[in-house]
Design a protein around this motif. Structure first.
Motif, mmCIF file in Angstrom:
data_model
loop_
_atom_site.group_PDB
_atom_site.id
_atom_site.type_symbol
_atom_site.label_atom_id
_atom_site.label_comp_id
_atom_site.label_asym_id
_atom_site.label_seq_id
_atom_site.Cartn_x
_atom_site.Cartn_y
_atom_site.Cartn_z
ATOM 1 N N THR A 249 0.631 -1.142 0.233
ATOM 2 C CA THR A 249 0.117 -0.018 0.065
ATOM 3 C C THR A 249 1.088 1.267 0.202
ATOM 4 O O THR A 249 0.856 1.816 1.309
ATOM 5 N N PRO A 250 1.128 1.999 -1.085
ATOM 6 C CA PRO A 250 2.029 3.024 -0.709
ATOM 7 C C PRO A 250 1.544 3.732 -0.599
ATOM 8 O O PRO A 250 2.204 5.109 -0.874
ATOM 9 N N PHE A 251 0.597 3.980 -1.378
ATOM 10 C CA PHE A 251 -0.963 5.523 -0.854
ATOM 11 C C PHE A 251 -0.676 5.715 1.222
ATOM 12 O O PHE A 251 0.502 5.131 1.839
ATOM 13 N N ALA A 252 -1.531 6.868 0.750
ATOM 14 C CA ALA A 252 -1.629 7.417 2.308
ATOM 15 C C ALA A 252 -1.802 6.664 3.056
ATOM 16 O O ALA A 252 -1.542 6.890 5.184
ATOM 17 N N GLU A 253 -2.851 5.845 3.376
ATOM 18 C CA GLU A 253 -3.822 5.090 4.391
ATOM 19 C C GLU A 253 -4.192 3.701 4.569
ATOM 20 O O GLU A 253 -4.554 3.546 3.648
ATOM 21 N N MET A 254 -4.188 3.283 5.697
ATOM 22 C CA MET A 254 -4.588 1.601 5.815
ATOM 23 C C MET A 254 -5.963 1.523 5.857
ATOM 24 O O MET A 254 -6.445 2.463 6.989
ATOM 25 N N SER A 255 -6.673 1.780 5.105
ATOM 26 C CA SER A 255 -8.299 1.761 5.093
ATOM 27 C C SER A 255 -9.029 1.268 4.378
ATOM 28 O O SER A 255 -8.672 0.986 3.524
ATOM 29 N N ARG A 256 -10.216 0.703 4.406
ATOM 30 C CA ARG A 256 -11.418 0.204 3.453
ATOM 31 C C ARG A 256 -12.515 1.007 3.230
ATOM 32 O O ARG A 256 -12.552 1.655 4.008
ATOM 33 N N LEU A 257 -12.580 1.411 2.207
ATOM 34 C CA LEU A 257 -13.958 1.813 1.672
ATOM 35 C C LEU A 257 -15.107 0.287 2.513
ATOM 36 O O LEU A 257 -15.380 -0.476 2.442
ATOM 37 N N MET A 258 -16.065 1.593 3.239
ATOM 38 C CA MET A 258 -17.674 0.734 3.818
ATOM 39 C C MET A 258 -19.129 1.692 2.923
ATOM 40 O O MET A 258 -18.852 2.605 2.314
ATOM 41 N N MET A 259 -19.938 1.046 2.731
ATOM 42 C CA MET A 259 -21.246 1.229 2.534
ATOM 43 C C MET A 259 -22.399 1.720 2.960
ATOM 44 O O MET A 259 -22.476 0.092 3.241
ATOM 45 N N ILE A 260 -22.676 2.501 3.147
ATOM 46 C CA ILE A 260 -23.875 2.360 4.521
ATOM 47 C C ILE A 260 -25.549 2.575 3.999
ATOM 48 O O ILE A 260 -25.641 3.413 3.813
ATOM 49 N N GLY A 261 -26.378 1.856 3.989
ATOM 50 C CA GLY A 261 -27.695 2.234 2.663
ATOM 51 C C GLY A 261 -29.195 1.996 4.145
ATOM 52 O O GLY A 261 -29.091 1.341 4.650
ATOM 53 N N ILE A 262 -29.704 2.508 3.176
ATOM 54 C CA ILE A 262 -31.463 2.041 4.105
ATOM 55 C C ILE A 262 -32.187 0.978 3.150
ATOM 56 O O ILE A 262 -32.840 1.780 1.790
ATOM 57 N N ASP A 263 -32.418 0.119 3.101
ATOM 58 C CA ASP A 263 -33.127 -0.826 2.241
ATOM 59 C C ASP A 263 -34.807 -0.528 2.875
ATOM 60 O O ASP A 263 -34.692 -1.395 3.496
ATOM 61 N N ALA A 264 -35.220 -0.384 1.389
ATOM 62 C CA ALA A 264 -36.399 -0.854 1.397
ATOM 63 C C ALA A 264 -37.158 -2.284 1.807
ATOM 64 O O ALA A 264 -38.375 -2.244 2.236
ATOM 65 N N ASN A 265 -35.673 -2.736 0.894
ATOM 66 C CA ASN A 265 -36.959 -4.584 1.608
ATOM 67 C C ASN A 265 -36.968 -4.455 2.723
ATOM 68 O O ASN A 265 -36.851 -6.421 2.811
ATOM 69 N N GLN A 266 -35.684 -4.757 3.522
ATOM 70 C CA GLN A 266 -35.420 -4.621 5.390
ATOM 71 C C GLN A 266 -35.929 -4.105 5.950
ATOM 72 O O GLN A 266 -35.346 -3.423 6.694
ATOM 73 N N GLN A 267 -37.437 -3.524 5.513
ATOM 74 C CA GLN A 267 -38.033 -2.592 6.474
ATOM 75 C C GLN A 267 -37.240 -0.959 7.173
ATOM 76 O O GLN A 267 -37.041 -0.624 8.251
ATOM 77 N N ASN A 268 -36.694 -0.913 6.207
ATOM 78 C CA ASN A 268 -36.402 0.427 6.109
ATOM 79 C C ASN A 268 -34.486 0.551 7.368
ATOM 80 O O ASN A 268 -34.388 1.716 8.020
ATOM 81 N N ASN A 269 -33.851 -0.848 6.926
ATOM 82 C CA ASN A 269 -33.388 -0.933 7.890
ATOM 83 C C ASN A 269 -31.699 -0.614 7.697
ATOM 84 O O ASN A 269 -32.111 -0.352 6.503
ATOM 85 N N LEU A 270 -30.550 -0.017 8.448
ATOM 86 C CA LEU A 270 -29.748 0.404 7.882
ATOM 87 C C LEU A 270 -28.977 -0.932 7.914
ATOM 88 O O LEU A 270 -28.356 -1.453 9.131
ATOM 89 N N LEU A 271 -28.490 -0.878 6.692
ATOM 90 C CA LEU A 271 -27.373 -2.094 6.007
ATOM 91 C C LEU A 271 -25.782 -1.172 5.669
ATOM 92 O O LEU A 271 -25.511 -0.247 5.705
ATOM 93 N N TRP A 272 -25.086 -2.614 6.137
ATOM 94 C CA TRP A 272 -23.576 -2.225 5.217
ATOM 95 C C TRP A 272 -22.749 -3.014 5.129
ATOM 96 O O TRP A 272 -23.493 -4.815 5.007
ATOM 97 N N THR A 273 -21.976 -2.524 3.790
ATOM 98 C CA THR A 273 -20.761 -3.894 3.508
ATOM 99 C C THR A 273 -20.480 -2.955 2.890
ATOM 100 O O THR A 273 -19.939 -1.701 3.045
#
Length: 425
Positions: free
Chosen positions: A25-49
């Protein structure tokens, strides 16, 4: 959440990067991308991947944060790199909840702290938008646009309180203690402020940005659908705690720019200036730049080249070399990129088409741990999300195929970098 330290490495001129090797990792930071969404199919619960590791593949699974139903979402991060979010509940009792990452469980299990209710401004029926950003002190600040007139509301983590204490110390070479007075920072009595209205202008949508000093600037679009005005307001000092600590709203669109044909996007360049981009006159991208960097003024409007297409949206981010990258979507779903080569002299590569988007919808762009950018495209017809990525840091090539992150249900989402990724063997 691991205790892995952030790694900073300077790249030498003309350095050649490895082809997505997760171990390097020659760049600046040791991180990962995360997506958080609201799922209309799951009672509008907060989900993440998320990516399974820095520069790694996405997990392909979505997991629930809690079982509450939400309708509006904002994402961000804490000063120590934990993912944070603010979301408004869907049904009574209406409230904005603040949630952040907790320590990971055994085996790297992601866990979340219990929601903290921030309430709602008195008499308000709800927000149509929330935005989250850290301020110059590193405290989280949240902004909302209400659904009953477009007023902008503000709430923030209170700063620590300074407490005077007396202590007994024995000076070197002495056996007689003396009393000294010291000042120490302690947690505030109330963790969050009350909701505060920022008066002077009604807004339809907000964009938030930090300038080089860390102070927050808000970019708001007006409510006239036939001629969407653009306004800015900025914090006048680092620790802003009242409406008097803001500059007041200023309109920045004019005949040169045209009114806003898209929601403005804002990004800090490597000279320390905020740059605002939007679809403006001629249905193409226009740009205005903070002048001087960190100051109260703005340049005239520029045009970083023209696509020759009718554009409907533009998204901005800074790449691994600190220069700005723009990705714009045209009315026929053509996707176009433009790469800044020099911020001071405003040199750009010129627009090139990099793909065809799957649909119109909410967009975002952010960098990976190796400095390469990933562009996210919502699909309004199915409430899905797909992504493409640069081949390497600062590359003008992007992956030819789109990666599906959600095939339905995710009607709103936020992208955030997790600076506390799970440890990998």
């Amino acid at each position: 959440m691991s205790d892995a330290a952030r790694v900073e490495i300077d790249l030498h001129e003309n350095a050649i990067l490895p082809a997505r090797n997760p171990e390097v990792t020659p760049f600046a930071e040791m991180s990962r991308l995360m997506m958080i969404g609201i799922d209309a199919n799951q009672q509008n619960n907060l989900l993440w991947t998320a990516q399974t590791e820095p520069n790694g593949p996405w997990s392909g699974t979505w997991e629930a944060i809690n079982k509450t139903s939400y309708i509006v979402l904002a994402t961000g991060s804490t000063t120590d790199g934990r993912v944070a979010l603010a979301a408004q509940t869907k049904s009574s009792p209406l409230a904005v909840h603040y949630i952040d990452e907790a320590a990971q469980g055994a085996g790297g299990e992601e866990r979340w702290n219990e929601p903290i209710s921030l309430g709602m401004p008195e008499g308000l029926a709800g927000f149509v938008q929330l935005e989250m950003v850290r301020d110059a002190d590193g405290r989280i600040e949240i902004f909302g646009v209400d659904d009953s007139g477009g007023n902008v509301w503000w709430i923030y983590q209170n700063p620590p309180k300074i407490v005077d204490k007396t202590e007994q110390v024995t000076p070197p070479g002495s056996t007689t203690p003396i009393t000294v007075h010291v000042q120490e920072a302690e947690p505030p009595d109330t963790p969050w402020s009350a909701w505060i209205a920022l008066p002077g202008q009604t807004i339809s949508r907000l964009t938030v940005s930090n300038d080089a000093t860390g102070r927050i600037t808000l970019i708001g679009t007006g409510q006239n659908p036939k001629a969407v005005e653009v306004y800015v307001i900025s914090q006048s000092k680092g620790t802003s705690l009242a409406t008097a600590d803001w500059s007041g709203w200023t309109r920045i669109d004019n005949a040169d720019s045209g009114t806003a044909g898209s929601r403005p996007t804002a990004v800090l360049d490597n000279e320390g200036a905020i740059n605002i981009f939007m679809v403006g006159s001629q249905a193409d991208v226009v740009q205005i730049r903070q002048q001087p960097s960190g100051g109260p003024g703005w340049s005239e409007w520029y045009r970083p080249g023209m696509t020759g297409k009718t554009l409907v949206n533009v998204t901005s981010a800074f790449a691994g070399n600190g220069q700005i990258v723009l990705v714009a979507l045209d009315e026929n779903l053509g996707l176009h990129a433009n790469y800044q080569y020099d911020a001071l002299f405003q040199q750009w590569s010129g627009w090139q088409q990099i793909g065809v988007a799957p649909d119109f919808g909410l967009t975002a762009m952010d960098y990976n741990a190796d400095g390469s950018l990933t562009y996210f495209q919502g699909e309004t017809k199915i409430n899905g999300v797909k992504m493409i990525s640069q081949v390497t840091m600062d590359s003008t090539s992007w992956t030819a195929g789109w990666t599906m992150l959600a095939d339905n249900g995710i009607f709103t989402y936020g992208i955030v970098r997790d600076l506390t990724p799970p440890e990998t063997s």
